[in-house]
Structures are given as C-alpha cells and as structure tokens.
Design an enzyme around this catalytic site. Structure first.
Site, mmCIF file in Angstrom:
data_model
loop_
_atom_site.group_PDB
_atom_site.id
_atom_site.type_symbol
_atom_site.label_atom_id
_atom_site.label_comp_id
_atom_site.label_asym_id
_atom_site.label_seq_id
_atom_site.Cartn_x
_atom_site.Cartn_y
_atom_site.Cartn_z
ATOM 1 N N GLU A 236 0.772 -1.246 0.000
ATOM 2 C CA GLU A 236 0.000 0.000 0.000
ATOM 3 C C GLU A 236 0.809 1.305 0.000
ATOM 4 O O GLU A 236 0.721 2.106 0.937
ATOM 5 C CB GLU A 236 -0.950 0.004 1.195
ATOM 6 C CG GLU A 236 -2.024 -1.061 1.093
ATOM 7 C CD GLU A 236 -3.085 -0.959 2.175
ATOM 8 O OE1 GLU A 236 -2.893 -0.222 3.167
ATOM 9 O OE2 GLU A 236 -4.132 -1.623 2.029
ATOM 10 N N GLU A 345 -6.308 -7.967 -0.268
ATOM 11 C CA GLU A 345 -6.978 -7.672 0.996
ATOM 12 C C GLU A 345 -8.436 -7.360 0.732
ATOM 13 O O GLU A 345 -8.765 -6.569 -0.157
ATOM 14 C CB GLU A 345 -6.355 -6.465 1.719
ATOM 15 C CG GLU A 345 -4.961 -6.690 2.267
ATOM 16 C CD GLU A 345 -4.456 -5.483 3.061
ATOM 17 O OE1 GLU A 345 -5.298 -4.650 3.484
ATOM 18 O OE2 GLU A 345 -3.232 -5.364 3.261
#
Length: 411
Positions: A236, A345
């Site tokens: 991320e 995710e």
C-alpha cells in the site's frame, strides 16, 4: 489496510453513491440489481451489461446495438446462467444470483498478520511488540482448503536502519520469516512475503529505486529456490504519484528476476493504498499498464474494503452490492490491458449486508473469466483479539459467518 481517506474524497464518494449524476462517466456504474442511478453514459461511451449486479459505462459504441443507454435486464434467481467462460460448474443461484460459470482462484487464502505489529517500536521485542503467525492457524486453513498466506513484516526489522536498506539482514528476524515461510510451503501452500511499509523506511519515503532494487535482489536470493514463495513488492504505497509507485515496483521486478528467482509469482501494488475502487482515478491505471516481467508471471495486487471510505475500519458495509460495484472498473481495466489481478486484501463485518456484499465481490471476481487469479481475506493472526475482521481460529469474529457463508463456497 489503511486508516482513512481525506474528508474531501470521502464526501465525494458518498455524494456519488447518494445522488448519481444525470449522465455517468466512463467506467462508472449504469445499472445492476439495487442500482437506482442514471443508465445514460457520457457521450462517446455506452452502458455495458457485465452481470446482474453491475453494468458499466465503457468507451466507444455498443457493438451489439444502440450505444446509449443499455438497460439492465430484470432477473430472478432462477434465470438461465450466462455463457461466460468457466473452469468450474455454474454456481447455484444462492451463491451468485446472476448465474454464469465461476473460474476458481489459483491462490485463495488469508493474510497472517503479526510480524508487522508495533511499527513504532523498532526493532521491538518478539512476543511483546510483534509475533509470527501460528503454525496451528496455518494447519486450520490448509485443512479448510486454503492454499495461500500473505506474511506482512517490518522492513526496519529485517534491514536495521543503522546499516541502511542495502545492509545485511537481521539474522534473527530473517530466520523467523524463513521459519514460517518454510512451514507454509512444506504444507504445499504458497507464502506471499511483503514489507508492510507503504514505501516508507525509517520514517521517510524511499527515494532510491536502485537501493530498493538491491534490497529486493538480496531478499530474493534468500528464497529463490522455493517456488512456492510469492514476492509482494510493497504494501500500500500512498501519498506518492502513481508513476513513483510504478518505478519502484518495476525496479524490484527486474531485480528479483536478476537474482535468479525466475519461477515465483510477483505482486505489484499501486499508490492510493492500491485500492481497486480508485485504481483508475488514482493514476495507477495509466502507470501500471506498462509493467513488464521477462518471465510473464506478475499480477496487479489491489485491496478493497466495503465500508463507506474503503478503509476497512467499520463493520458497516455501504450496501449489499458494494463489493461488486467497487471491483468493476478495475476488472475492466485488467481485461483491457491483458493483465492479471490479485485481490490481496478484503474485509467486512459479519452481518447480512456485508455477507451479501462479500459474496457479490467474489462472484464478480470469479465470473471475470480468470482475470483475477487470487484472493486473500484481511486478516488472521494470533493477536487480533475481538477485531471484527479477524479470521484467526478458533473464534475470530469472522469465523462463525464470513468463513462458512462467504468464503468457503468460493474455494
């Protein structure tokens, strides 16, 4: 998983959900079960039916008829399944109401979180500030049919700041990583290893792609003989341009292959928390379509949560269809650029709305004809306690409903 979006972005997204514009822009939703917005696309685009959950504005003219609008069909759960390509039998109506065959994921599993905990305590104390995943948890999921486990770790613990990112690895921490990786792969499963740092090292955004490439070449050297290891470049990235995230990922891909690790899957992640729902608007779509791997074994990892700002911090989902909605533009982009996707995710609450939204998301992914090769739930791990997305056995909050109702049916 991230903490929040800016207030402006959140307001803009919520406004778009509540009051759609009269004409929908390219890549926007224009139909689907429960959708009440406009079915008219901007000039130069048309409303394309994807499935009963979702229709989307695509650039160009409809090859099958009038370009704008295309109404979404009215369906019932007993509707005849579509003819979409599948490597598995068509699903039951209770699993995917839109019908159609499902292409099962090659990689299906869960994030095993813990070694990245205590990021304000570096190096920290094992068992106090951070922990490694539990072998018994791996056994539990392998027994259920899961075959992939993502292992987050702290970059500063593996590469102590005193020596710098290109210095020697901390032997104890590396051994902990290798131990759990070997345990997983000896079970016949895959272990995805990833620095959980958002492109930040020792408090500063990484600035040297050359140093990062050296770091990845060194790490790949430690695992290149294990073909069940997956290299996840960086968790991320955010608050950097998409082009910057791309450059670091491409440098790492090149370095991994140069190490002699030629058979392992590599996962690359974009800026803006690598969000699927913002993949196009964040600039990732323009930057990452150029990703290259000499071994043609790279996939685009995206993350997607189902609460109001896609942060994964609330057990309340926007709607029962939000999972399918937020993945459509990314799926269309993958298809248009002949790239593979990996949803690394996803998480949501254990309630009726969220269960439906998770199932809608997984239906969308598996009805994309193999475009998405992997899916991982966030998260398991021995220290999650009562965390609403915990899938840690035996009694994590997601065990009783999410696991049997929304995950296991898609194995």
């Amino acid at each position: 998983m991230r903490s929040s979006l800016s207030a402006f972005t959140t307001l803009a997204v919520l406004t778009s959900l509540i009051a759609p514009a009269a004409a929908v822009g390219v890549w926007g939703q224009c139909g689907g079960i429960g959708y009440s917005g406009s079915t008219v696309c901007d000039s130069g685009s048309y409303c394309k039916y994807s499935n009963d959950w979702y229709s989307q504005c695509l650039p160009g003219s409809d090859p099958n008829g009038p370009s704008n609008p295309t109404p979404t069909p009215t369906v019932t759960p007993s509707s005849t399944p579509s003819s979409s390509t599948s490597t598995a039998p068509a699903p039951t109506s209770s699993l995917c109401p839109s019908g159609g065959g499902l292409t099962k994921f090659k990689y299906f599993g869960v994030n095993q979180s813990g070694a990245e905990f205590g990021n304000n305590k570096i190096p920290g104390v094992l068992g106090t500030d951070y922990t490694w995943p539990s072998p018994s948890s791996i056994d539990y999921f392998v027994g259920k049919g899961f075959n992939t486990f993502r292992i987050p770790f702290q970059l500063e613990r593996l590469s102590p700041p005193a020596q710098g990112i290109t210095g020697s690895f901390d032997a104890t921490y590396l051994n902990g990583l290798k131990t759990i990786v070997n345990y997983i792969t000896n079970k016949g499963a895959y272990a995805a290893i990833e620095p959980h740092n958002s492109l930040i090292y020792n408090g500063a955004v990484l600035s040297s792609t050359a140093d990062f490439a050296t770091w990845w070449k060194n790490l790949a050297n430690e695992f290149k003989s294990n073909t069940r290891v997956i290299f996840d470049i960086m968790n991320e990235p955010h608050d950097v341009p998409a082009s910057t995230a791309f450059n670091f990922n491409q440098a790492a891909v090149n370095a991994i292959r140069a190490s002699g690790a030629t058979q392992q899957l590599i996962l690359v992640e974009g800026t803006a928390w690598t969000g699927a729902w913002s993949w196009v608007s964040s600039g990732n779509a323009d930057a990452f379509k150029a990703i290259q791997d000499p071994n043609n074994n790279v996939a685009i990892q995206m993350h997607q949560y189902l609460d109001s700002d896609s942060s994964g911090t609330s057990a309340t989902c926007v709607s029962s269809t939000i999972g399918a909605e937020r993945l459509q533009a990314a799926t269309a982009w993958l298809k248009a650029n002949n790239l593979k996707g990996f949803l690394g995710e996803m998480g949501a609450g254990s309630n009726d709305v969220c269960i439906a939204a998770i199932k809608g998301a997984l239906c969308t992914l598996q009805q994309a004809g193999g475009q998405w090769i992997g899916f991982l739930w966030w998260a398991a791990g021995p220290w999650w306690g009562t965390y609403f997305q915990s899938l840690e056995p035996p009694n994590g909050a997601s065990i009783s409903r999410v696991l049997p109702e929304a995950l296991l049916p898609f194995l």
